[in-house]
Scaffold this motif. Structure first.
Motif, short mmCIF file in Angstrom:
data_model
loop_
_atom_site.label_atom_id
_atom_site.label_comp_id
_atom_site.label_asym_id
_atom_site.label_seq_id
_atom_site.Cartn_x
_atom_site.Cartn_y
_atom_site.Cartn_z
N TRP A 39 49.62 48.48 30.21
CA TRP A 39 49.85 48.82 31.61
C TRP A 39 51.34 48.87 31.93
O TRP A 39 52.17 48.52 31.09
CB TRP A 39 49.15 47.80 32.50
CG TRP A 39 49.85 46.46 32.51
CD1 TRP A 39 49.92 45.56 31.48
CD2 TRP A 39 50.60 45.89 33.59
NE1 TRP A 39 50.66 44.47 31.86
CE2 TRP A 39 51.09 44.64 33.15
CE3 TRP A 39 50.91 46.32 34.88
CZ2 TRP A 39 51.87 43.82 33.95
CZ3 TRP A 39 51.68 45.49 35.67
CH2 TRP A 39 52.15 44.26 35.21
N THR A 41 54.05 48.28 35.61
CA THR A 41 54.08 47.82 37.01
C THR A 41 54.01 48.99 37.99
O THR A 41 53.47 48.85 39.08
CB THR A 41 55.36 47.00 37.31
OG1 THR A 41 56.50 47.76 36.89
CG2 THR A 41 55.36 45.68 36.56
N CYS A 46 46.56 51.22 37.02
CA CYS A 46 46.52 49.88 36.42
C CYS A 46 46.24 48.85 37.51
O CYS A 46 45.41 47.95 37.34
CB CYS A 46 47.86 49.55 35.77
SG CYS A 46 48.33 50.73 34.48
N LYS A 47 46.92 49.01 38.63
CA LYS A 47 46.76 48.09 39.76
C LYS A 47 45.31 48.10 40.26
O LYS A 47 44.76 47.08 40.63
CB LYS A 47 47.72 48.50 40.88
CG LYS A 47 47.87 47.47 41.95
CD LYS A 47 48.97 47.86 42.92
CE LYS A 47 49.23 46.75 43.92
NZ LYS A 47 50.36 47.06 44.79
N GLN A 50 43.05 46.23 37.41
CA GLN A 50 43.31 44.83 37.07
C GLN A 50 42.37 43.81 37.72
O GLN A 50 41.95 42.87 37.05
CB GLN A 50 44.78 44.49 37.31
CG GLN A 50 45.63 45.10 36.21
CD GLN A 50 47.10 45.19 36.52
OE1 GLN A 50 47.53 44.97 37.65
NE2 GLN A 50 47.88 45.55 35.52
N ARG A 90 49.75 39.84 42.22
CA ARG A 90 48.48 40.55 42.41
C ARG A 90 47.28 39.61 42.28
O ARG A 90 46.14 40.04 42.39
CB ARG A 90 48.34 41.68 41.38
CG ARG A 90 49.34 42.79 41.59
CD ARG A 90 49.26 43.85 40.49
NE ARG A 90 50.35 44.79 40.62
CZ ARG A 90 50.57 45.79 39.79
NH1 ARG A 90 49.77 45.99 38.75
NH2 ARG A 90 51.58 46.62 39.97
#
Length: 151
Positions: A39, A41, A46-47, A50, A90
């Motif tokens: 991944w 940032t 990806c966010k 997750q 996160r």
């Protein structure tokens, strides 16, 4: 996921640091099922994924010990990125390794997110680019690597 063992590729070894500078390598996880989540940032997909991976990770913690090991592998980062902090902010519980560009290449990762499931024998059983945190195949793959005996 019905492969014969001869079809499965051995996961390439790696040596990467986490955000605190501690070195991790594939051999540290020998005999344990492992998920590598490649991944970055800056990657919105990806966010999105997750929280689903985090749920899967936490579902398989027994008496405080994760039975399904999970590592983020951050790569293609912008200068000044802080992947470890990003995951913590996160609310993600698994660790991330940083500067994973060479490892991504070794695993033939072409984009983010890429999630790789490795069984207890160190064989890659499934690689996916899904960004759907509720993709039922994620839990199926987790159960598969958890149940699969080392050979």
């Amino acid at each position: 996921m019905s492969h014969s063992d001869s079809d499965l590729k051995q996961a390439p070894n790696f040596q990467l640091k986490d955000s605190n500078g501690k070195i991790h390598q594939l051999t540290d996880y020998k005999g344990q099922p492992l998920v590598l989540h490649f991944w970055a940032t800056w990657c919105p997909y990806c966010k999105k994924l997750q929280p689903g991976l985090n749920r899967m990770y936490k579902k398989h913690i027994n008496n405080g010990i994760p039975e399904l090991k999970m590592l983020g592998v951050s790569f293609r980062e912008d200068g000044g990125a802080t992947p470890g902090e990003a995951l913590t902010k996160r609310g993600i519980n698994f660790l991330t390794l940083v500067d994973g560009d060479k490892v991504a290449k070794a695993y033939n990762v072409r984009g983010t997110p890429t999630t790789v499931f490795i069984d207890r024998s160190g064989k890659i059983v499934w690689t996916t680019n899904t960004s759907n945190p509720d993709d039922p195949r994620l839990d199926k793959a987790a159960d598969f690597v958890l149940k699969r005996a080392p050979n």
